[in-house]
Each structure stands twice: as structure tokens, then as C-alpha cells.
Design an enzyme around this catalytic site. Structure first.
Site, PDB file in Angstrom:
ATOM      1  N   GLN A  30      74.245  10.918 -60.730  1.00 38.96           N
ATOM      2  CA  GLN A  30      73.811  12.039 -61.592  1.00 38.96           C
ATOM      3  C   GLN A  30      74.078  11.711 -63.062  1.00 38.96           C
ATOM      4  O   GLN A  30      74.799  10.755 -63.374  1.00 38.96           O
ATOM      5  CB  GLN A  30      74.571  13.313 -61.203  1.00 38.96           C
ATOM      6  CG  GLN A  30      76.059  13.142 -61.094  1.00 38.96           C
ATOM      7  CD  GLN A  30      76.708  14.007 -60.021  1.00 38.96           C
ATOM      8  OE1 GLN A  30      76.205  15.072 -59.615  1.00 38.96           O
ATOM      9  NE2 GLN A  30      77.860  13.564 -59.549  1.00 38.96           N
ATOM     10  N   HIS A  61      88.463  28.428 -60.401  1.00 41.51           N
ATOM     11  CA  HIS A  61      89.482  27.705 -59.629  1.00 41.51           C
ATOM     12  C   HIS A  61      90.525  28.640 -59.033  1.00 41.51           C
ATOM     13  O   HIS A  61      91.075  28.360 -57.959  1.00 41.51           O
ATOM     14  CB  HIS A  61      90.100  26.588 -60.480  1.00 41.51           C
ATOM     15  CG  HIS A  61      89.085  25.533 -60.839  1.00 41.51           C
ATOM     16  ND1 HIS A  61      88.758  25.210 -62.146  1.00 41.51           N
ATOM     17  CD2 HIS A  61      88.261  24.807 -60.050  1.00 41.51           C
ATOM     18  CE1 HIS A  61      87.801  24.297 -62.122  1.00 41.51           C
ATOM     19  NE2 HIS A  61      87.470  24.039 -60.874  1.00 41.51           N
ATOM     20  N   ASP A  85      86.072  17.601 -60.865  1.00 40.61           N
ATOM     21  CA  ASP A  85      86.763  17.893 -62.119  1.00 40.61           C
ATOM     22  C   ASP A  85      88.263  18.050 -61.901  1.00 40.61           C
ATOM     23  O   ASP A  85      89.035  18.042 -62.848  1.00 40.61           O
ATOM     24  CB  ASP A  85      86.195  19.185 -62.729  1.00 40.61           C
ATOM     25  CG  ASP A  85      86.227  20.309 -61.704  1.00 40.61           C
ATOM     26  OD1 ASP A  85      85.254  20.437 -60.939  1.00 40.61           O
ATOM     27  OD2 ASP A  85      87.235  21.031 -61.646  1.00 40.61           O
ATOM     28  N   ASP A 137      80.648  10.514 -49.813  1.00 42.95           N
ATOM     29  CA  ASP A 137      79.877  11.709 -49.487  1.00 42.95           C
ATOM     30  C   ASP A 137      80.692  12.626 -48.574  1.00 42.95           C
ATOM     31  O   ASP A 137      81.208  12.179 -47.554  1.00 42.95           O
ATOM     32  CB  ASP A 137      78.589  11.251 -48.775  1.00 42.95           C
ATOM     33  CG  ASP A 137      77.680  12.405 -48.407  1.00 42.95           C
ATOM     34  OD1 ASP A 137      76.513  12.150 -48.100  1.00 42.95           O
ATOM     35  OD2 ASP A 137      78.142  13.560 -48.428  1.00 42.95           O
ATOM     36  N   ASP A 156      83.653  22.638 -52.937  1.00 39.83           N
ATOM     37  CA  ASP A 156      83.477  22.869 -54.369  1.00 39.83           C
ATOM     38  C   ASP A 156      82.312  21.994 -54.825  1.00 39.83           C
ATOM     39  O   ASP A 156      82.494  20.987 -55.517  1.00 39.83           O
ATOM     40  CB  ASP A 156      84.779  22.497 -55.092  1.00 39.83           C
ATOM     41  CG  ASP A 156      84.688  22.758 -56.575  1.00 39.83           C
ATOM     42  OD1 ASP A 156      85.624  22.336 -57.300  1.00 39.83           O
ATOM     43  OD2 ASP A 156      83.685  23.352 -57.019  1.00 39.83           O
ATOM     44  N   SER A 157      81.130  22.376 -54.409  1.00 39.74           N
ATOM     45  CA  SER A 157      79.970  21.473 -54.576  1.00 39.74           C
ATOM     46  C   SER A 157      79.074  21.939 -55.722  1.00 39.74           C
ATOM     47  O   SER A 157      79.188  23.064 -56.203  1.00 39.74           O
ATOM     48  CB  SER A 157      79.149  21.487 -53.286  1.00 39.74           C
ATOM     49  OG  SER A 157      78.554  22.775 -53.166  1.00 39.74           O
ATOM     50  N   THR A 158      78.177  21.070 -56.079  1.00 38.41           N
ATOM     51  CA  THR A 158      77.081  21.452 -56.980  1.00 38.41           C
ATOM     52  C   THR A 158      76.102  22.297 -56.152  1.00 38.41           C
ATOM     53  O   THR A 158      76.390  22.617 -54.993  1.00 38.41           O
ATOM     54  CB  THR A 158      76.357  20.173 -57.471  1.00 38.41           C
ATOM     55  OG1 THR A 158      76.166  19.322 -56.320  1.00 38.41           O
ATOM     56  CG2 THR A 158      77.166  19.437 -58.515  1.00 38.41           C
ATOM     57  N   ASP A 159      74.949  22.617 -56.733  1.00 41.02           N
ATOM     58  CA  ASP A 159      73.946  23.402 -55.987  1.00 41.02           C
ATOM     59  C   ASP A 159      73.287  22.537 -54.924  1.00 41.02           C
ATOM     60  O   ASP A 159      73.409  21.310 -54.973  1.00 41.02           O
ATOM     61  CB  ASP A 159      72.878  23.922 -56.979  1.00 41.02           C
ATOM     62  CG  ASP A 159      73.500  24.808 -58.056  1.00 41.02           C
ATOM     63  OD1 ASP A 159      73.138  24.649 -59.241  1.00 41.02           O
ATOM     64  OD2 ASP A 159      74.389  25.615 -57.713  1.00 41.02           O
TER      65      ASP A 159
HETATM   66  N1  SAM Z   1      82.294  24.331 -60.028  1.00 35.69           N
HETATM   67  C1  SAM Z   1      81.041  23.582 -60.056  1.00 35.69           C
HETATM   68  C2  SAM Z   1      79.904  24.409 -59.537  1.00 35.69           C
HETATM   69  O1  SAM Z   1      80.156  25.472 -58.954  1.00 35.69           O
HETATM   70  O2  SAM Z   1      78.754  23.949 -59.692  1.00 35.69           O
HETATM   71  C3  SAM Z   1      81.153  22.339 -59.229  1.00 35.69           C
HETATM   72  C4  SAM Z   1      82.376  21.550 -59.518  1.00 35.69           C
HETATM   73  S1  SAM Z   1      82.344  19.855 -59.201  1.00 35.69           S
HETATM   74  C5  SAM Z   1      81.864  19.225 -60.753  1.00 35.69           C
HETATM   75  C6  SAM Z   1      80.939  19.578 -58.148  1.00 35.69           C
HETATM   76  C7  SAM Z   1      81.076  18.195 -57.566  1.00 35.69           C
HETATM   77  O3  SAM Z   1      80.373  18.062 -56.331  1.00 35.69           O
HETATM   78  C8  SAM Z   1      80.511  17.091 -58.480  1.00 35.69           C
HETATM   79  O4  SAM Z   1      81.587  16.337 -58.986  1.00 35.69           O
HETATM   80  C9  SAM Z   1      79.599  16.266 -57.573  1.00 35.69           C
HETATM   81  O5  SAM Z   1      79.693  14.879 -57.796  1.00 35.69           O
HETATM   82  C10 SAM Z   1      80.143  16.658 -56.203  1.00 35.69           C
HETATM   83  N2  SAM Z   1      79.211  16.419 -55.088  1.00 35.69           N
HETATM   84  C11 SAM Z   1      77.887  16.689 -55.039  1.00 35.69           C
HETATM   85  N3  SAM Z   1      77.379  16.315 -53.843  1.00 35.69           N
HETATM   86  C12 SAM Z   1      78.415  15.816 -53.119  1.00 35.69           C
HETATM   87  C13 SAM Z   1      78.529  15.279 -51.805  1.00 35.69           C
HETATM   88  N4  SAM Z   1      77.451  15.180 -50.989  1.00 35.69           N
HETATM   89  N5  SAM Z   1      79.750  14.877 -51.388  1.00 35.69           N
HETATM   90  C14 SAM Z   1      80.840  14.975 -52.198  1.00 35.69           C
HETATM   91  N6  SAM Z   1      80.798  15.468 -53.465  1.00 35.69           N
HETATM   92  C15 SAM Z   1      79.583  15.874 -53.910  1.00 35.69           C
END
Ligand code: SAM
Length: 281
Positions: A30, A61, A85, A137, A156-159
Site C-alpha cells: 500500500q 484504541h 500502528d 497476512d 484492527d484492519s483497514t477496510d
Molecule cells: N485503525 C485503522 C482503521 O480503522 O482503519 C486501522 C489501523 S492499522 C493502520 C490497519 C492495518 O491493517 C494496516 O497496518 C494494514 O497493513 C493492516 N492489514 C491490512 N490487511 C491485512 C491483512 N490481510 N493481514 C494483516 N494485516 C493487514
């Protein structure tokens, strides 16, 4: 004056003034951009979407971590999926009763850059002897994890787009169920009821989780920098109920000082607006 602008819907934008763009990188997964501004301090985006900022990260958090511990104060082994983060890990590590924390974050660059530019969430995490960092992953991680090996999983994932998509699948939720022990609790970033695209993601996630876990709730909090500010977490559980079993005295005895969460707010957070209850039916 420079403006960072996020498209919250087709017809709605959200902008934050910033003084400087601190750092930018395209990782294997990303685009990461770090900014520094007056109102929200340092903040970073992934693929142009607001992730974390110094001003309101405490809300997210607090709310992803503390409701589970107030429901089951006996949590010892925690798996964090995503959370690059470090803010979620920071809050979990405040419980001296926690013995092991694994964080499966797909993109090591997020964590390393937050250690450098966002110490408020990332510093002290790697240094804690209870912490195991796995840069892989999250779906892969749970596929290979042993049955009944965690008390709590925090997603705690992205969308559910790009790399985040796998963390919103039935397969992923089934694996989480298998990896959780008999008292297990799953908390997941559960999107939002307000704008159509996020409401769709919310409904899909809830529909899947409901078919797998016996106890499923959704709770809300006010997150100013996420689309509409009205944001949700899912609370899925094998035995504990977040309202019936929440023990305020025991949680208060942990003596954990929080800026947002408290056990009164805990009860209130599970009270949802009618339109949200309707959408979740
Ligand atoms: N608080 C933020 C929100 O609600 O959008 C998200 C916090 S954190 C930055 C989200 C994390 O999910 C990112 O660091 C991203 O790299 C991670 N992520 C996305 N897809 C993932 C996956 N399949 N496995 C593990 N981590 C993943």
C-alpha cells in the site's frame, strides 16, 4: 496552507490542513503517507485513507481493547490482526495480567515507520517481552494457528478493500472461531452505519459473524476522522456477554487510566440507534 482530503462518499469530502508531508512510501502492499498538522498532529494514511492521528487515536484504541477486558478480566493470550500502528498492542500491554500478545500485521513498513514517526502508538510495543511480531497476512496466520490458542482476537484492519479484504470473509471468521478458546471473544473493526458503502460492509460482516458466533453485538463510538465520525466495533463471543457479564468493579481494579473508555460508557456503547439496529437485523 495544504489540505489532505479524503472522499467520504461520492458527494462528501473531509479535509485536514497540514503544514508538511513528512514521509511517503509505496510498500509492497500500500501507499503510506505521513503528515504533520496543527489540529491532529502527526497523522498517516494508507492508500489515501486516514488511519491514525495523534489527536483522536486514544478513542479508537480504548474502544477496541477495553470492552473485552471488562467483560473477561481473565484474558491472558491476545492475537491482534493488523494494528500496524501499534496503538492496539499498546493498550493490551497495559494489562499486567496479559501473558502473550501476537500481532499479525501484513506490512512491516507500517510498523517500522510508525516507530519512527508516530511513537505515541508504536513506541514500547516491540520492546515488551510479551510481544510477538509476525509480519504476515492475518488470514494466513489464523489458518495455521492451533485450535483454542487465544482468549481474545482483535481485528484492527483497514477496510475490506485490497489487502484488508481477506479479513472480512466467512473463512477468516471461522478460523478465528476455531483459534479462540471456549471463553473466546472476537472484536473486529466493523465499519460504519452512515454512508452507504461503509453500511454495506457493516451489514456483510455482521451477517457472516452472526452465523458463526453464539453471542454477537455491535458497539459504537465517536471517531471524528473516520467517515461520518460514527464508527463501530463488532463484539462476538463464545460464552461471555458484554452487558450481562461486564464487571465494572473488577475492571476498575485494574487501575488503568483511560481518556475515553469507562464502564458506564461501555454499557451505553451497545445501545444503538434504531436505524442501525434495523440495518443489522
Ligand atoms: N485503525 C485503522 C482503521 O480503522 O482503519 C486501522 C489501523 S492499522 C493502520 C490497519 C492495518 O491493517 C494496516 O497496518 C494494514 O497493513 C493492516 N492489514 C491490512 N490487511 C491485512 C491483512 N490481510 N493481514 C494483516 N494485516 C493487514
Amino acid at each position: 496552507m495544504n489540505w489532505y482530503t479524503e472522499q467520504w462518499s461520492q458527494n462528501c469530502r473531509f479535509s485536514i490542513a497540514y503544514d508538511k508531508e513528512i514521509y511517503s512510501e509505496k510498500t509492497a502492499f500500500q501507499q503510506i503517507d505521513f503528515y504533520q498538522g496543527e489540529e491532529f498532529g502527526t497523522f498517516f494514511t494508507l492508500d489515501g485513507l486516514m488511519m491514525v492521528n495523534e489527536k483522536d487515536e486514544f478513542i479508537y484504541h480504548d474502544m477496541i481493547v477495553h470492552p473485552a477486558f471488562a467483560t473477561n478480566p481473565g484474558i491472558k493470550k491476545v492475537l491482534i490482526i493488523g494494528g500496524g500502528d501499534g496503538g492496539t498492542a499498546r493498550e493490551v500491554l497495559r494489562y499486567s495480567s496479559v501473558e502473550e500478545v501476537v500481532m499479525a500485521e501484513i506490512d512491516e513498513r507500517v510498523f517500522r515507520l510508525c516507530q519512527q514517526y508516530l511513537p505515541v502508538t508504536a513506541s514500547g510495543v516491540e520492546e515488551d517481552s510479551r510481544m510477538e511480531l509476525r509480519f504476515e497476512d492475518g488470514l494466513e496466520y489464523v489458518r495455521n494457528a492451533a485450535d483454542q490458542s487465544f482468549d481474545l482476537i482483535l481485528v484492527d484492519s483497514t477496510d475490506p478493500i485490497s489487502v484488508g479484504e481477506g479479513l472480512f470473509t466467512t473463512e477468516f471468521y471461522n478460523e478465528c472461531y476455531r483459534v479462540l478458546n471456549k471463553d473466546g471473544i472476537l472484536i473486529n473493526q466493523h465499519e460504519s452505519p452512515y454512508f452507504a458503502e461503509y453500511a454495506e460492509n457493516m451489514k456483510k460482516a455482521h451477517r457472516k459473524i452472526k452465523t458463526i458466533f453464539p453471542i454477537t453485538h455491535v458497539y459504537q463510538y465517536h471517531m471524528p476522522t473516520y467517515p461520518s465520525g460514527h464508527w463501530l466495533f463488532g463484539f462476538a463471543s463464545k460464552s461471555f456477554d458484554p452487558l450481562k457479564d461486564m464487571d465494572a468493579n473488577t475492571w476498575n481494579d485494574f487501575g488503568i487510566k483511560t481518556k475515553y473508555y469507562n464502564t458506564d460508557l461501555h454499557k451505553g456503547a451497545f445501545g444503538l440507534p434504531n436505524y442501525v439496529k434495523e440495518a443489522l437485523k
